[in-house]
Design a protein around this motif. Structure first.
Motif: not given
Length: 271
Positions: A74-83
């Protein structure tokens, strides 16, 4: 009358319009077919799944807020891990960009009770590390909310078409209330965050994003936010410098479909 009761009535009123005729998909796997939709792309998220997003500026991607949360923790995902893979088709994209930061609507609560509040706030903006200047990837314009009965279309990836998007044609706005659009489009997993287009001004303009799919008495509908005000809020947050740090896991409130406390007669699933 409670908000949930109103929402149940809203969906029930939409039922007489037949969704079965609105399921036609046009594959966009060829270069020619996908030429006008290159700014729609697949969002690969943390190596564990994907959503759909659309470019609305050279460095901004519009998608659903729930795509940016880990389903397990339920945690926010690190934006840097999104492509963002613009125009992704058959193993190739027109442009590849990592995400620099992400802003989620401040009123959005992940994994809360499915309600008009959650759906109308289920929207996010992703700022890319570098703008996409490819002349074949033209950002889409946005438009004001569509009216009931307006023709719309959704371009999305899904679990059964992860390598090429499809355009769903002949969808309609079945109802709108409390900032939520109820649409006859039949969406599936991976379609989360997909752009919903209006064609009223002679060109496709984004009027919403896919938040959830709902099933009422065996008929499938999709739900999305009325985009105008939520998008203005997100743009203001970006301008204020928000989005660089992820927030702690929010308080959750699970609900079981059919629970007498919140029964609406509808089964909701995040696509």
């Amino acid at each position: 009358m409670t908000v949930r009761r109103l929402f149940a009535i809203l969906l029930a009123m939409a039922l007489p319009m037949t969704a079965g005729a609105d399921s036609r998909l046009e594959s966009l796997e060829t270069t020619e077919a996908g030429r006008a939709w290159e700014a729609v792309g697949r969002l690969d998220i943390n190596g564990t799944g994907f959503c759909t997003g659309a470019l609305i500026a050279p460095d901004l991607v519009l998608t659903a807020a729930h795509c940016l949360f880990d389903k397990r923790t339920k945690a926010r995902i690190d934006p840097a891990s999104v492509e963002f893979l613009a125009g992704w088709r058959n193993g190739r994209a027109s442009a590849y960009r990592q995400v620099r930061r992400a802003v989620v609507h401040p009123a959005y609560v992940f994994d809360g009770d499915v309600s008009p509040d959650r759906v109308r706030n289920d929207v996010a903006l992703l700022e890319l590390q570098h703008p996409i200047r490819n002349t074949t990837v033209v950002p889409f314009k946005t438009a004001t909310r569509p009216a009931k009965g307006d023709r719309i279309g959704i371009v999305s990836y899904a679990h059964d078409r992860a390598d090429a998007p499809a355009l769903q044609e002949v969808c309609n706005v079945m109802a709108r209330q409390q900032g939520v659009l109820v649409m006859s489009c039949n969406v599936d997993f991976g379609s989360s965050g997909a752009p919903i287009f209006s064609f009223e001004q002679g060109e496709p303009r984004i009027v919403s994003v896919v938040s959830a799919k709902a099933e009422v008495k065996g008929q499938r509908v999709s739900l999305g936010t009325e985009l105008e005000q939520p998008l203005a809020t997100l743009m203001a947050d970006l301008a204020a410098g928000a989005g660089f740090n992820t927030a702690p896991p929010p308080r959750t409130a699970r609900v079981t479909v059919g629970d007498g406390r919140h029964a609406t007669g509808a089964k909701f699933v995040k696509p």
